[in-house]
Design an enzyme around this catalytic site. Sequence first.
Site, PDB file in Angstrom:
ATOM      1  N   LYS A  13      31.862  25.744  59.899  1.00 19.71           N
ATOM      2  CA  LYS A  13      32.207  25.655  61.438  1.00 19.71           C
ATOM      3  C   LYS A  13      30.866  25.041  61.858  1.00 19.71           C
ATOM      4  O   LYS A  13      30.520  23.449  62.744  1.00 19.71           O
ATOM      5  CB  LYS A  13      32.331  25.938  62.854  1.00 19.71           C
ATOM      6  CG  LYS A  13      33.941  26.814  62.077  1.00 19.71           C
ATOM      7  CD  LYS A  13      35.164  27.629  62.845  1.00 19.71           C
ATOM      8  CE  LYS A  13      33.806  29.027  62.919  1.00 19.71           C
ATOM      9  NZ  LYS A  13      34.624  29.736  62.524  1.00 19.71           N
ATOM     10  N   ARG A  88      38.984  31.010  69.994  1.00 19.04           N
ATOM     11  CA  ARG A  88      39.456  31.344  68.878  1.00 19.04           C
ATOM     12  C   ARG A  88      40.516  32.911  69.648  1.00 19.04           C
ATOM     13  O   ARG A  88      41.040  33.001  68.884  1.00 19.04           O
ATOM     14  CB  ARG A  88      38.375  32.346  68.779  1.00 19.04           C
ATOM     15  CG  ARG A  88      37.072  32.436  68.361  1.00 19.04           C
ATOM     16  CD  ARG A  88      36.103  33.451  67.872  1.00 19.04           C
ATOM     17  NE  ARG A  88      35.745  33.832  66.669  1.00 19.04           N
ATOM     18  CZ  ARG A  88      34.102  33.506  66.017  1.00 19.04           C
ATOM     19  NH1 ARG A  88      33.759  32.214  66.909  1.00 19.04           N
ATOM     20  NH2 ARG A  88      33.995  33.653  65.451  1.00 19.04           N
ATOM     21  N   ARG A 127      24.228  33.891  53.931  1.00 21.65           N
ATOM     22  CA  ARG A 127      24.148  32.993  55.288  1.00 21.65           C
ATOM     23  C   ARG A 127      23.052  33.620  55.446  1.00 21.65           C
ATOM     24  O   ARG A 127      22.859  34.863  55.750  1.00 21.65           O
ATOM     25  CB  ARG A 127      25.405  33.459  56.516  1.00 21.65           C
ATOM     26  CG  ARG A 127      25.101  32.827  57.740  1.00 21.65           C
ATOM     27  CD  ARG A 127      25.417  32.149  58.418  1.00 21.65           C
ATOM     28  NE  ARG A 127      27.102  33.462  59.104  1.00 21.65           N
ATOM     29  CZ  ARG A 127      27.603  32.613  59.308  1.00 21.65           C
ATOM     30  NH1 ARG A 127      28.415  31.384  59.748  1.00 21.65           N
ATOM     31  NH2 ARG A 127      29.080  34.176  59.790  1.00 21.65           N
ATOM     32  N   ARG A 160      23.171  38.160  59.527  1.00 21.52           N
ATOM     33  CA  ARG A 160      23.525  38.909  60.468  1.00 21.52           C
ATOM     34  C   ARG A 160      23.631  40.493  60.039  1.00 21.52           C
ATOM     35  O   ARG A 160      25.709  40.132  58.896  1.00 21.52           O
ATOM     36  CB  ARG A 160      24.682  37.830  61.546  1.00 21.52           C
ATOM     37  CG  ARG A 160      24.056  36.461  62.425  1.00 21.52           C
ATOM     38  CD  ARG A 160      24.800  35.185  62.012  1.00 21.52           C
ATOM     39  NE  ARG A 160      26.492  36.387  62.437  1.00 21.52           N
ATOM     40  CZ  ARG A 160      27.171  34.592  62.978  1.00 21.52           C
ATOM     41  NH1 ARG A 160      26.924  33.749  62.651  1.00 21.52           N
ATOM     42  NH2 ARG A 160      28.410  35.449  63.868  1.00 21.52           N
ATOM     43  N   ARG A 171      36.394  41.014  60.784  1.00 20.47           N
ATOM     44  CA  ARG A 171      36.491  39.733  60.693  1.00 20.47           C
ATOM     45  C   ARG A 171      37.411  38.766  61.027  1.00 20.47           C
ATOM     46  O   ARG A 171      38.203  37.830  61.327  1.00 20.47           O
ATOM     47  CB  ARG A 171      35.213  39.037  60.868  1.00 20.47           C
ATOM     48  CG  ARG A 171      34.151  40.100  61.423  1.00 20.47           C
ATOM     49  CD  ARG A 171      32.310  38.832  61.418  1.00 20.47           C
ATOM     50  NE  ARG A 171      32.980  37.646  62.010  1.00 20.47           N
ATOM     51  CZ  ARG A 171      31.641  36.799  61.670  1.00 20.47           C
ATOM     52  NH1 ARG A 171      30.709  37.400  60.440  1.00 20.47           N
ATOM     53  NH2 ARG A 171      31.464  35.715  62.410  1.00 20.47           N
TER      54      ARG A 171
HETATM   55  P1  ADP Z   1      30.608  29.694  60.299  1.00 24.05           P
HETATM   56  O1  ADP Z   1      30.169  28.327  61.795  1.00 24.05           O
HETATM   57  O2  ADP Z   1      31.789  28.616  60.364  1.00 24.05           O
HETATM   58  O3  ADP Z   1      30.552  30.787  60.733  1.00 24.05           O
HETATM   59  P2  ADP Z   1      28.767  28.966  59.110  1.00 24.05           P
HETATM   60  O4  ADP Z   1      28.862  27.178  59.300  1.00 24.05           O
HETATM   61  O5  ADP Z   1      27.607  29.620  59.573  1.00 24.05           O
HETATM   62  O6  ADP Z   1      29.935  29.170  58.975  1.00 24.05           O
HETATM   63  O7  ADP Z   1      28.432  28.501  57.336  1.00 24.05           O
HETATM   64  C1  ADP Z   1      28.760  29.811  56.419  1.00 24.05           C
HETATM   65  C2  ADP Z   1      27.605  29.768  54.912  1.00 24.05           C
HETATM   66  O8  ADP Z   1      28.113  29.152  54.082  1.00 24.05           O
HETATM   67  C3  ADP Z   1      26.287  29.288  55.840  1.00 24.05           C
HETATM   68  O9  ADP Z   1      25.160  30.670  54.956  1.00 24.05           O
HETATM   69  C4  ADP Z   1      26.269  28.133  55.291  1.00 24.05           C
HETATM   70  O10 ADP Z   1      25.087  27.408  55.344  1.00 24.05           O
HETATM   71  C5  ADP Z   1      27.565  27.793  53.978  1.00 24.05           C
HETATM   72  N1  ADP Z   1      27.601  26.745  54.220  1.00 24.05           N
HETATM   73  C6  ADP Z   1      28.608  26.183  54.870  1.00 24.05           C
HETATM   74  N2  ADP Z   1      28.936  25.139  54.405  1.00 24.05           N
HETATM   75  C7  ADP Z   1      28.469  24.655  53.421  1.00 24.05           C
HETATM   76  C8  ADP Z   1      29.598  24.116  52.409  1.00 24.05           C
HETATM   77  N3  ADP Z   1      30.185  22.988  52.051  1.00 24.05           N
HETATM   78  N4  ADP Z   1      29.181  25.047  51.031  1.00 24.05           N
HETATM   79  C9  ADP Z   1      28.460  25.823  50.484  1.00 24.05           C
HETATM   80  N5  ADP Z   1      28.047  26.389  51.541  1.00 24.05           N
HETATM   81  C10 ADP Z   1      27.809  26.228  52.888  1.00 24.05           C
HETATM   82  P1  AMP Z   2      30.047  32.888  65.962  1.00 17.52           P
HETATM   83  O1  AMP Z   2      28.986  32.808  65.882  1.00 17.52           O
HETATM   84  O2  AMP Z   2      31.332  32.411  65.828  1.00 17.52           O
HETATM   85  O3  AMP Z   2      30.101  33.567  64.437  1.00 17.52           O
HETATM   86  O4  AMP Z   2      30.942  34.629  66.358  1.00 17.52           O
HETATM   87  C1  AMP Z   2      30.087  35.756  66.417  1.00 17.52           C
HETATM   88  C2  AMP Z   2      30.796  36.791  66.918  1.00 17.52           C
HETATM   89  O5  AMP Z   2      31.203  36.163  68.537  1.00 17.52           O
HETATM   90  C3  AMP Z   2      32.353  36.829  66.619  1.00 17.52           C
HETATM   91  O6  AMP Z   2      32.340  37.781  64.979  1.00 17.52           O
HETATM   92  C4  AMP Z   2      33.181  37.534  67.880  1.00 17.52           C
HETATM   93  O7  AMP Z   2      32.642  38.562  68.175  1.00 17.52           O
HETATM   94  C5  AMP Z   2      31.552  37.045  69.237  1.00 17.52           C
HETATM   95  N1  AMP Z   2      32.239  35.352  69.855  1.00 17.52           N
HETATM   96  C6  AMP Z   2      32.486  34.142  69.620  1.00 17.52           C
HETATM   97  N2  AMP Z   2      33.164  33.398  70.188  1.00 17.52           N
HETATM   98  C7  AMP Z   2      34.306  33.885  70.320  1.00 17.52           C
HETATM   99  C8  AMP Z   2      35.438  33.806  71.339  1.00 17.52           C
HETATM  100  N3  AMP Z   2      35.699  32.394  71.580  1.00 17.52           N
HETATM  101  N4  AMP Z   2      35.892  34.125  71.408  1.00 17.52           N
HETATM  102  C9  AMP Z   2      36.025  36.198  71.504  1.00 17.52           C
HETATM  103  N5  AMP Z   2      34.480  36.549  70.628  1.00 17.52           N
HETATM  104  C10 AMP Z   2      33.460  35.206  70.584  1.00 17.52           C
END
Ligand code: ADP
Ligand code: AMP
Length: 213
Positions: A13, A88, A127, A160, A171
Amino acid sequence: MKIIMLGAPGAGKGTQAKMVAEKYHIPHISTGDIFRANIKNGTKLGMEAKEYMDKGLLVPDELTVKILLDRVAQEDCQGGYVLDGFPRTIPQAEVLDRALAELGDAIDYAVNVDVPDENIVNRMSGRRACLSCGATYHMVHIPPKKEGVCDTCGQPLVLRDDDKPETVKNRLGVYHEQTQPLIDFYEKKGVLKTVDGTQDMKDVFQAIAAILG
Ligand code: ADP
Ligand code: AMP
């Protein structure tokens, strides 16, 4: 244009939201980034949020909704925004919906980045995040130019706390229980678009750009 990115944690995302924000000149709003910035700065909100985040739980709706509504009321959001990690839960989606409806407005697209659970643990363990500017990399798929250093701001990259495998499992459970119902919620509103998130990130973006136009 007002866009929501839906998908499991680690689906991509944030990666896609940043590209959408750049192409369509709208702010990228990540509630996770807002919480992490607060944790880094040692604010009261940050300390409260950390309790939940470290366990892989959602931060309570009361806290989350307020920061999101404050953020989207800012001047730079007048022309739209891309939300990453919000809503969420159904109650969060309902609050956003009502706030927009009061302005005679609504979400244009909810883009569901679809990635099966099997791929998620690998995505999350690889990541690496920059806690300074919010950039995200993957050690194998999307590596930084210099190992362990952010391309954008030169700060060190970290795994992280909530990306450790045991927390990722929690999660994912929380996602299926509390967040996945949003897919139906936005489907019923006629704004849901699903893309295959297992493709290369450029191909995922191409699919999203084709939808947004
Ligand atoms: P989210 O925001 O949904 O938690 P991220 O955008 O941070 O996810 O992506 C999660 C991990 O996967 C990161 O390490 C990112 O660099 C990697 N990633 C994102 N898109 C792709 C893809 N299309 N193919 C492989 N790895 C990806
Ligand atoms: P993210 O960076 O989107 O993966 O979010 C990391 C963490 O932040 C999540 O696992 C939740 O603990 C908290 N968080 C982020 N966005 C929300 C939301 N909209 N509602 C509740 N918790 C959130």
